[in-house]
Design a protein around this motif. Structure first.
Motif, mmCIF file in Angstrom:
data_model
loop_
_atom_site.group_PDB
_atom_site.id
_atom_site.type_symbol
_atom_site.label_atom_id
_atom_site.label_comp_id
_atom_site.label_asym_id
_atom_site.label_seq_id
_atom_site.Cartn_x
_atom_site.Cartn_y
_atom_site.Cartn_z
ATOM 1 N N MET A 380 0.797 -1.250 -0.089
ATOM 2 C CA MET A 380 -0.004 0.013 0.036
ATOM 3 C C MET A 380 0.981 1.104 0.057
ATOM 4 S SD MET A 380 -2.972 -1.118 -0.415
ATOM 5 C CE MET A 380 -4.210 0.153 0.138
ATOM 6 N N ASN A 381 1.952 1.248 -0.739
ATOM 7 C CA ASN A 381 2.818 2.373 -1.004
ATOM 8 C C ASN A 381 2.974 2.745 -2.539
ATOM 9 O OD1 ASN A 381 4.140 3.878 1.347
ATOM 10 N ND2 ASN A 381 4.155 1.663 1.837
ATOM 11 N N SER A 382 2.889 3.763 -2.942
ATOM 12 C CA SER A 382 2.981 4.037 -4.604
ATOM 13 C C SER A 382 3.820 5.059 -4.739
ATOM 14 C CB SER A 382 1.663 4.350 -5.206
ATOM 15 O OG SER A 382 1.684 4.657 -6.428
ATOM 16 N N LYS A 383 4.988 4.797 -5.298
ATOM 17 C CA LYS A 383 5.916 5.908 -5.291
ATOM 18 C C LYS A 383 6.306 6.590 -4.156
ATOM 19 C CE LYS A 383 4.773 6.093 -10.197
ATOM 20 N NZ LYS A 383 3.799 6.832 -11.271
ATOM 21 N N ASN A 384 6.521 5.953 -2.911
ATOM 22 C CA ASN A 384 6.767 6.432 -1.578
ATOM 23 C C ASN A 384 5.633 7.225 -1.142
ATOM 24 O OD1 ASN A 384 9.390 5.268 -1.435
ATOM 25 N ND2 ASN A 384 10.188 7.073 -2.867
ATOM 26 N N LYS A 385 4.487 6.977 -1.570
ATOM 27 C CA LYS A 385 3.403 7.890 -1.237
ATOM 28 C C LYS A 385 2.155 6.607 -0.628
ATOM 29 C CE LYS A 385 3.089 12.070 -3.820
ATOM 30 N NZ LYS A 385 2.264 12.685 -4.954
ATOM 31 N N LYS A 386 1.610 6.949 0.624
ATOM 32 C CA LYS A 386 0.964 6.105 1.121
ATOM 33 C C LYS A 386 -0.631 6.336 0.607
ATOM 34 C CE LYS A 386 3.356 5.590 5.412
ATOM 35 N NZ LYS A 386 3.406 5.537 6.957
ATOM 36 N N TRP A 387 -1.671 5.284 1.238
ATOM 37 C CA TRP A 387 -3.033 5.554 0.552
ATOM 38 C C TRP A 387 -3.617 6.990 0.851
ATOM 39 C CZ3 TRP A 387 -6.725 3.089 -1.967
ATOM 40 C CH2 TRP A 387 -8.259 3.471 -1.831
ATOM 41 N N ALA A 388 -3.561 7.413 1.888
ATOM 42 C CA ALA A 388 -4.073 8.533 2.387
ATOM 43 C C ALA A 388 -3.379 10.010 1.348
ATOM 44 C CB ALA A 388 -3.814 8.981 3.654
ATOM 45 N N GLN A 389 -2.186 9.799 1.193
ATOM 46 C CA GLN A 389 -1.376 10.763 0.256
ATOM 47 C C GLN A 389 -1.858 10.776 -1.280
ATOM 48 O OE1 GLN A 389 2.458 9.575 1.590
ATOM 49 N NE2 GLN A 389 3.137 11.258 2.464
ATOM 50 N N VAL A 390 -1.894 9.513 -1.742
ATOM 51 C CA VAL A 390 -2.392 9.350 -3.141
ATOM 52 C C VAL A 390 -3.968 9.912 -3.285
ATOM 53 C CG1 VAL A 390 -2.973 7.698 -4.660
ATOM 54 C CG2 VAL A 390 -0.965 7.287 -3.502
ATOM 55 N N LEU A 391 -4.901 9.387 -2.154
ATOM 56 C CA LEU A 391 -6.135 9.850 -2.345
ATOM 57 C C LEU A 391 -6.291 11.374 -2.192
ATOM 58 C CD1 LEU A 391 -9.104 9.017 -1.907
ATOM 59 C CD2 LEU A 391 -8.762 9.273 0.590
ATOM 60 N N GLN A 392 -5.567 11.892 -1.314
ATOM 61 C CA GLN A 392 -5.474 13.553 -1.228
ATOM 62 C C GLN A 392 -5.112 14.142 -2.590
ATOM 63 O OE1 GLN A 392 -2.842 15.254 1.813
ATOM 64 N NE2 GLN A 392 -4.184 16.761 2.507
ATOM 65 N N ALA A 393 -3.842 13.535 -3.130
ATOM 66 C CA ALA A 393 -3.387 14.242 -4.216
ATOM 67 C C ALA A 393 -4.345 14.077 -5.526
ATOM 68 C CB ALA A 393 -2.077 13.405 -4.776
ATOM 69 N N LEU A 394 -5.051 13.017 -5.498
ATOM 70 C CA LEU A 394 -6.086 12.760 -6.636
ATOM 71 C C LEU A 394 -7.368 13.791 -6.319
ATOM 72 C CD1 LEU A 394 -5.930 8.885 -7.334
ATOM 73 C CD2 LEU A 394 -5.270 10.622 -8.805
ATOM 74 N N GLN A 395 -7.678 13.934 -5.256
ATOM 75 C CA GLN A 395 -8.499 14.957 -4.536
ATOM 76 C C GLN A 395 -8.359 16.138 -5.284
ATOM 77 O OE1 GLN A 395 -9.925 14.259 -0.803
ATOM 78 N NE2 GLN A 395 -11.864 15.229 -0.867
ATOM 79 N N LYS A 396 -7.304 16.791 -4.969
ATOM 80 C CA LYS A 396 -6.908 18.035 -5.388
ATOM 81 C C LYS A 396 -7.028 17.942 -6.904
ATOM 82 C CE LYS A 396 -3.801 19.195 -1.557
ATOM 83 N NZ LYS A 396 -2.366 19.389 -1.345
ATOM 84 N N GLY A 397 -6.443 16.929 -7.520
ATOM 85 C CA GLY A 397 -6.563 16.710 -9.034
ATOM 86 C C GLY A 397 -7.859 16.881 -9.491
#
Length: 407
Positions: A380-397
């Motif tokens: 549950m790490n994507s390019k050193n980003k955890k689930w919550a971080q990926v979710l937050q980044a996509l939410q901003k996007g």
């Protein structure tokens, strides 16, 4: 006279005696000597038959011993499992629960948590882990329940006053009536094999009460199909008031609220985040799903709406809930990836229709060890980003209209 009768009986006795050679089984046939009116077996053949018989007996004994050893191992495993649960229950009740705040985040407790909570403490641990940010009390539950009962009675004999009150609550009379009808229908479909939530069952009224009270507590949400399964699992592990408190707080979590209020933009963000981890963990299956135009919402919605309590066997669903209460929403999506990995070999050979059918109705028998072993392999790490971080980044996007969130 006596001579005649003895002569008439005698042949029958002889016939019976002659029939005594008739074998009762194939093994008896191998050992049986031939009848007197036939040539005797050659010694070589008789020895061969004795050897075959001995081999058959040896094989039968071997099978019997194997079965006995298997039964013994199953019994030993069951005893060990029960002893393990008993020891874990003591640890939770005597050490962890009295010192919850200081111990709940420790590695030892988290490891013990992963193994599954003992049923005797499960409800208490869930309550503590879910929390009560809404500050709901037993009294508030009773008030909401009394209000729900008033509404139910009002539908039997509606008046102008009750109509006005209902509209003031933010939901039309027709909408609320439809919501209560849906509750009634859904209760009968909740764990039907258990026969405890259906009409006349011991938990029917309890489930009805919690769901009805919630529609009065949150008229803006009302009743949504699938809620009955969540409430039912809580009822099986807690008393009624605690189940209602946990239920309301659980549904107030961001992920559950997004799904139950059908917040399309936020739901799309969750699906997009899931697909980032799907592609990283299971690239071959991800590509196969894409080629078959099978989007994640087709199976994820049902899994998330009921927190797997409808899709997985109840004992496994409760173990998923255990870790979900520990890790939060991320574990719901990690479980989804674990299920996909477990059945990857099967799914890669299916077309759209068969994949959708399989994932919306998983096999009746699933091994808890296999599914949790599969879940542990999910990263549950994507390019050193955890689930919550990926979710937050996509939410901003998503707020900026990113094409990543468009199906």
């Amino acid at each position: 006279m006596s001579g005649q009768s003895s002569s008439s009986i005698s042949p029958k006795k002889n016939v019976k005696r002659n029939l005594d050679f008739e074998p009762l089984s194939t093994t008896a046939l191998i050992l049986e000597n031939r009848p007197a009116n036939l040539p005797a077996k050659p010694e070589e053949e008789a020895q061969k038959h004795r050897q075959e018989y001995e081999e058959m007996v040896a094989q039968a004994k071997k099978r019997e011993l194997k079965e006995a050893q298997k039964r013994k191992k199953q019994l030993e495993d069951r005893c060990k499992h029960e002893e393990s649960i008993g020891n874990a229950a003591l640890t939770w009740s005597q050490e962890i629960l009295p010192n919850w705040q200081s111990m709940c985040s420790s590695k030892r407790v988290r490891d013990l948590w992963w193994q599954g909570l003992p049923p005797s403490v499960r409800g208490k641990v869930w309550s503590l882990a879910i929390g009560n940010e809404l500050n709901i009390t037993d009294e508030l539950y009773n008030i909401c329940l009394a209000r729900a009962k008033e509404k139910w009675n009002a539908f039997v004999a509606p008046t102008a006053a009750t109509e006005t009150e209902t509209e003031d609550a933010g939901l039309s009379h027709a909408d609320r009536e439809a919501s209560l009808e849906l509750i009634k229908l859904d209760i009968s479909r909740t764990f039907p094999s258990l026969c405890i939530f259906q009409q006349g069952g011991p938990y029917h009224d309890v489930l009805h009460s919690i769901l009805g009270a919630y529609t009065c507590y949150r008229p803006d949400v009302g009743y949504v199909q699938g809620m009955s399964f969540i409430a039912a699992v809580l009822i099986l592990n807690m008393n009624t008031a605690d189940a209602f408190i946990a239920f309301a707080n659980l549904l107030n979590k961001p992920c559950q609220m997004a799904f139950y209020r059908v917040d399309h933009s936020l739901m799309l963000t969750y699906f997009a985040t899931f697909e980032v981890f799907f592609e990283e963990n299971l690239p071959k299956l991800f590509a196969h799903f894409k080629n078959n135009s099978l989007s994640s919402d087709i199976y994820l919605i049902d899994w998330i709406f009921t927190l797997y309590s409808k899709s997985l066997p109840l004992d496994i669903a409760c173990r998923v809930w255990d870790v979900f209460c520990r890790d939060g929403e991320e574990f719901l999506f990690r479980t989804a990836l674990g299920i996909l990995r477990l059945y990857e070999d099967i799914l890669t050979h299916m077309d759209f229709i068969h994949i959708a059918q399989f994932l919306t109705r998983l096999p009746d028998y699933i091994s808890a060890e296999e599914i949790f072993s599969s879940i542990t392999t999910i990263n549950m790490n994507s390019k050193n980003k955890k689930w919550a971080q990926v979710l937050q980044a996509l939410q901003k996007g998503q707020d900026r209209g990113s094409p990543l969130l468009k199906h």
